[in-house]
Design an enzyme around this catalytic site. Structure first.
Site, PDB file in Angstrom:
ATOM      1  N   HIS A  17      12.735  93.655  35.345  1.00 38.29           N
ATOM      2  CA  HIS A  17      13.294  92.673  36.283  1.00 38.29           C
ATOM      3  C   HIS A  17      14.261  93.334  37.261  1.00 38.29           C
ATOM      4  CE1 HIS A  17      14.536  88.534  37.421  1.00 38.29           C
ATOM      5  NE2 HIS A  17      15.699  89.126  37.667  1.00 38.29           N
ATOM      6  N   GLU A  18      15.215  94.086  36.727  1.00 38.75           N
ATOM      7  CA  GLU A  18      16.212  94.720  37.590  1.00 38.75           C
ATOM      8  C   GLU A  18      15.599  95.835  38.432  1.00 38.75           C
ATOM      9  OE1 GLU A  18      18.893  93.241  37.963  1.00 38.75           O
ATOM     10  OE2 GLU A  18      18.775  91.944  36.197  1.00 38.75           O
ATOM     11  N   HIS A  21      14.465  94.329  41.730  1.00 41.18           N
ATOM     12  CA  HIS A  21      15.565  94.206  42.697  1.00 41.18           C
ATOM     13  C   HIS A  21      15.925  95.577  43.279  1.00 41.18           C
ATOM     14  CE1 HIS A  21      16.116  90.060  41.665  1.00 41.18           C
ATOM     15  NE2 HIS A  21      16.607  90.293  40.462  1.00 41.18           N
TER      16      HIS A  21
END
Length: 374
Positions: A17-18, A21
């Site tokens: 997920h990170e 980003h």
């Protein structure tokens, strides 16, 4: 072992997920100051280039801190410096540092900020999709579409179906596993033709299912055509070619996504009781059982939880990615940022809601694993 399984599952999904980003922010020229797995106090950290990579104490999340993410302007910095100068009287104060607008998140156009925020959930969905395709390529445990029991006087028995018959098609549509057969039969209206294999000989059987009722995953009563058979519960590891693996991986990803969204809708409607909401203990228990069962089961769980995490983060709740996307969508429509105070109040409300959900999840976990009978 259960703790290790939990940390591995959550760690992988948070990292994915990170990473979404992080990569899109770097691609769009935003300076990333920190990349952390976990929240709270730093356990380990190392600076590489302009980014500090951290492992923090609480493994229930993570974050990517970008330059200018909080929003600032040079005028605000000058005002802040002037105030500090007045308060500290004769103490020397360094002049404000100029803002590097080209590397600042808050100075990027709204579409770029939306892309960076959307990248986290998108990477979770992409990861699950690739994982499912890989599973079908290397070997997926499936329940065979083989009849285990034929119930007396039901359409299947009347038509001559027998225990051990392997179903290969429904109205010409190929069947690989029992799940395929169930899905096809759920859409049947009227007469149906089943292709089967009995003692290595192909046969065709035509019958008309009875109208019946059953409970779905949400406990609701639904109408369902019934022919009167049950599976043999025989499992086999099937490997598929690339095209079939992509097709089946797509189908499974769409199925899990629809089921996740529908579950959330049913939860808000009150159809699904709040006591079914699970937290870290449920994830840890599922991860431990999946790890003990075997690699394919563990990776299937990883894919399912990754899809759930991606969709959960898209909910329009301030503090989640979906909340940020909502603010940026409003900004794109009204051509100016949502006022800072409005965002702060909304994020406080969002944080309160998340805390309530976490408390509910922990409470359900404690009741489920420590106080439930049996």
């Amino acid at each position: 072992m259960i703790v290790v399984s939990f940390i591995v599952v959550l760690g992988i999904l948070i990292f994915v997920h990170e990473l979404g980003h992080f990569l899109v922010a770097k691609w769009l020229g935003v300076k990333v100051e920190k990349f952390s797995l976990g929240f709270g106090p730093k356990l380990f950290g190392r600076t590489i280039g302009e980014t500090e990579y951290l492992i923090s104490a609480f493994p229930l999340g993570g974050y990517v801190k970008m330059y200018g993410e909080g929003g600032f302007s040079e005028a605000e910095l000058v005002e802040q410096t002037s105030t500090e100068t007045a308060e500290t009287a004769a103490e020397p104060v360094e002049p404000p540092q100029p803002i590097d607008e080209a590397r600042s998140f808050s100075h990027k156009p709204v579409w770029a900020r939306m892309a960076i925020v959307l990248a986290g959930p998108a990477f979770n969905m992409l990861f699950a999709w690739l994982l499912l395709i890989t599973l079908y390529l290397v070997g997926m445990p499936i329940m065979k579409a083989t009849i285990g029991e034929v119930f007396k006087d039901k359409p299947a028995a009347v038509a001559g179906m027998q225990k051990g018959d392997r179903i290969t098609a429904v109205d010409g549509h190929p069947v690989v596993q029992w799940e395929d057969f169930s899905s096809r039969m759920a859409t049947v209206r009227g007469e149906v033709t089943l292709s089967i294999v009995r003692n290595d000989h192909p046969l065709t059987i035509t019958l008309v299912p009875q109208a019946g009722e059953s409970k779905n995953l949400f406990g609701e009563t639904v109408q369902k055509p019934i022919i009167g058979v049950s599976p043999s519960y025989e499992f086999a590891t099937e490997r598929f070619g690339l095209l079939d693996a992509v097709r089946m991986g797509n189908a499974k990803a769409v199925e899990v996504t629809k089921l996740t969204v529908l579950s959330m809708v049913k939860l808000f409607q009150g159809v699904v009781p709040l006591k079914t909401v699970g937290g870290p203990l449920m994830i840890a228990d599922m991860a431990d059982k999946a790890a003990k069962t075997g690699g394919a089961t563990f990776f299937m769980l990883l894919a399912v939880v990754s899809i759930n995490l991606g969709i959960l983060n898209l909910l329009p709740i301030p503090i989640l990615d979906g909340g940020h996307l909502l603010f940026y969508t409003i900004e794109a429509v009204i051509r100016r940022p949502v006022p800072q105070k409005v965002r702060e109040y909304a994020q406080q409300a969002g944080m309160l809601l998340l805390i309530c959900l976490m408390v509910l999840a922990f409470y359900n976990d404690i009741v489920r694993y420590f106080f439930s009978k049996g």
